[in-house]
Write a protein that holds these residues in place. Sequence first.
Motif, short mmCIF file in Angstrom:
data_model
loop_
_atom_site.label_atom_id
_atom_site.label_comp_id
_atom_site.label_asym_id
_atom_site.label_seq_id
_atom_site.Cartn_x
_atom_site.Cartn_y
_atom_site.Cartn_z
N ALA A 17 1.00 -1.08 0.07
CA ALA A 17 -0.04 -0.06 0.01
C ALA A 17 0.93 1.21 0.27
O ALA A 17 2.05 1.31 0.30
N MET A 19 2.34 4.48 1.57
CA MET A 19 2.60 4.77 3.00
C MET A 19 3.76 6.02 2.97
O MET A 19 4.69 5.70 2.48
N VAL A 20 3.31 6.81 3.26
CA VAL A 20 4.33 8.15 3.51
C VAL A 20 5.41 7.75 4.48
O VAL A 20 5.42 7.05 5.30
N VAL A 22 7.33 5.53 4.29
CA VAL A 22 7.58 4.12 4.27
C VAL A 22 7.87 3.48 2.97
O VAL A 22 8.75 2.55 2.65
N GLU A 42 4.92 6.15 -1.78
CA GLU A 42 4.38 7.13 -0.94
C GLU A 42 3.69 8.03 -1.50
O GLU A 42 3.98 8.51 -2.86
N GLU A 43 2.54 8.78 -1.03
CA GLU A 43 1.70 9.71 -1.54
C GLU A 43 2.68 10.90 -1.86
O GLU A 43 3.48 11.44 -0.98
N GLN A 87 1.49 7.15 -6.50
CA GLN A 87 0.53 7.76 -6.06
C GLN A 87 0.57 9.39 -5.80
O GLN A 87 1.76 9.82 -5.15
N ASN A 113 -4.87 9.78 -4.58
CA ASN A 113 -5.21 9.28 -3.09
C ASN A 113 -6.51 10.01 -2.87
O ASN A 113 -6.41 11.21 -2.80
N LYS A 155 -7.42 5.22 -4.79
CA LYS A 155 -7.63 4.80 -3.48
C LYS A 155 -8.66 5.58 -2.84
O LYS A 155 -8.16 6.80 -2.43
N ARG A 185 -12.66 1.73 5.67
CA ARG A 185 -13.13 2.55 7.05
C ARG A 185 -13.40 4.00 6.68
O ARG A 185 -13.34 4.39 5.73
N GLY A 215 -7.17 -2.57 4.56
CA GLY A 215 -7.57 -2.37 5.76
C GLY A 215 -7.69 -3.33 6.83
O GLY A 215 -7.85 -3.39 7.92
N MET A 240 -4.36 -5.09 -0.82
CA MET A 240 -3.31 -4.02 -0.48
C MET A 240 -2.96 -4.15 0.97
O MET A 240 -3.93 -3.87 1.68
N LEU A 241 -1.79 -4.16 1.19
CA LEU A 241 -1.35 -4.21 2.85
C LEU A 241 -0.33 -3.17 3.20
O LEU A 241 0.53 -2.87 2.41
N ALA A 242 -0.77 -2.29 4.22
CA ALA A 242 0.16 -1.39 4.67
C ALA A 242 0.85 -1.69 5.77
O ALA A 242 1.94 -2.17 5.74
N MET A 246 4.74 -3.07 6.66
CA MET A 246 5.52 -2.03 7.13
C MET A 246 6.19 -2.86 8.34
O MET A 246 7.68 -2.56 8.52
N TYR A 283 13.54 5.80 9.79
CA TYR A 283 12.33 5.54 10.51
C TYR A 283 11.57 4.12 9.87
O TYR A 283 10.84 3.70 10.74
C1 FNR Z 1 -0.68 5.28 5.31
N1 FNR Z 1 -1.79 5.30 4.30
C2 FNR Z 1 -1.89 6.06 3.39
N2 FNR Z 1 -2.55 6.02 2.58
C3 FNR Z 1 -2.41 6.62 1.16
O1 FNR Z 1 -3.10 6.44 0.16
N3 FNR Z 1 -1.20 7.19 0.79
C4 FNR Z 1 -0.38 7.39 1.86
O2 FNR Z 1 0.69 8.05 1.41
C5 FNR Z 1 -0.57 6.78 3.12
N4 FNR Z 1 0.39 6.88 4.13
C6 FNR Z 1 0.30 5.99 5.23
C7 FNR Z 1 1.37 5.89 6.03
C8 FNR Z 1 1.61 5.00 6.95
C9 FNR Z 1 2.85 4.80 8.06
C10 FNR Z 1 0.49 4.11 7.46
C11 FNR Z 1 0.36 3.21 8.52
C12 FNR Z 1 -0.74 4.41 6.36
C13 FNR Z 1 -2.85 4.30 4.60
C14 FNR Z 1 -2.75 2.83 4.34
O3 FNR Z 1 -2.39 3.04 2.95
C15 FNR Z 1 -3.80 1.86 4.41
O4 FNR Z 1 -4.92 2.53 3.81
C16 FNR Z 1 -4.19 1.86 5.94
O5 FNR Z 1 -3.21 1.60 6.87
C17 FNR Z 1 -5.21 0.55 6.07
O6 FNR Z 1 -4.48 -0.54 5.74
P1 FNR Z 1 -3.77 -1.65 6.56
O7 FNR Z 1 -2.62 -0.63 7.52
O8 FNR Z 1 -4.88 -2.15 7.40
O9 FNR Z 1 -3.04 -2.66 5.68
#
Ligand code: FNR
Length: 340
Positions: A17, A19-20, A22, A42-43, A87, A113, A155, A185, A215, A240-242, A246, A283
């Motif tokens: 997924a 992730m900023v 990450v 990351e976004e 993204q 996003n 997304k 969510r 989610g 998709m896994l975040a 991570m 980080y």
């Molecule tokens: C996110 N999420 C997120 N979503 C997105 O669309 N763009 C982004 O840049 C980010 N950044 C981000 C950073 C971090 C550290 C986390 C934990 C989450 C949300 C993520 O993509 C996801 O939608 C949610 O975390 C739910 O999925 P999981 O964690 O249950 O697999």
Amino acid sequence: QATSWRRLSFSNITALAPMVRVGTLPMRLLALDYGADVVYCEELIDIKMALCQRQVNDVLQTVDFVAPDDRVMFRTCEREKDRVVFQMGTADPERALTVAQLVEKDVAAIDVNMGCPKEYSTKGGMGAALLSDPDKIEAILRTLVAGVSKPVTCKIRILPSLEETLSLVRRIEKTGVAAIAVHGRFKEERPRHPVHCDYIQAVAQAVSIPVIANGGSLDLVKSNGDIQEFRKAAGASSVMLARAAMWNPSVFSGQGLLPVERVMEEYLKYAIRYDNNPFNTKYCLCQMLRDKVESPLGKQVQSAQTNAEISEAYGLQDFYRQTQEQLQARRDAVQSGSRP
Ligand code: FNR
């Protein structure tokens, strides 16, 4: 070559997924190594990306998008070219298109996003703020679909009622996007709340493009086997896994979860090889350390200021030194090659 023209498919895939912080290059490559099919960056905010210059980095063998202050906003490489989704955060169709066209030949798809509830995203009308402006969503997605040659996706989070959610995704589908990722969510729900698989399932039934369920990290997906369960529970084509990724990106591996110590070493090797920003490296390692972040290793990582110091914490000094020598050799070759 036929393969270079093949469009990335979003059906029956497992994705890292967005992730900023990450989702930078080392994490994306590691996720691919462990078996992720698709990796989101990351976004990246359209206003900042629009100021970037595309630079081929002959030493690292990457393509870098560099801001006016010389910061590398997005770094990518050949290995992920057919798998990486760019993204962006945007609230402006024309600016979104400018950025998409800047990166399109270096990435496999473009994603918008529409789910981030954090203030830095919503204050400019981006992220989850878009969910209450379907006309804007439509304008952005239609402009992108018409203006770039790569698949466009988005997304979203779910809306307060199922009816509203379904009417939104039907509108989104009509714009010509290749897939929709659904974080199950509501906008005001926090990551610890249970995910609404029933909503994702209803979305998957309402549209004919692939739906990517998201989610499930906290309560549903802890190991690779759980991915299939989540896919089924959500009735979706893809997952998709975040957070699960991570904490330990080997969750993508069908061979079972690897010890996180080993995963951190592999992560660090990519961070060294691709000259990742050391604060970003730290980080990501701290996210993987989780409750061990106050252990002796965790403290050493936290106090490190450079990738060299981080390498020492993991006993990877030799790898660090050898990699620097290789990069220096390439730097020398590049410089002598460019002499008249
Ligand atoms: C996110 N999420 C997120 N979503 C997105 O669309 N763009 C982004 O840049 C980010 N950044 C981000 C950073 C971090 C550290 C986390 C934990 C989450 C949300 C993520 O993509 C996801 O939608 C949610 O975390 C739910 O999925 P999981 O964690 O249950 O697999």
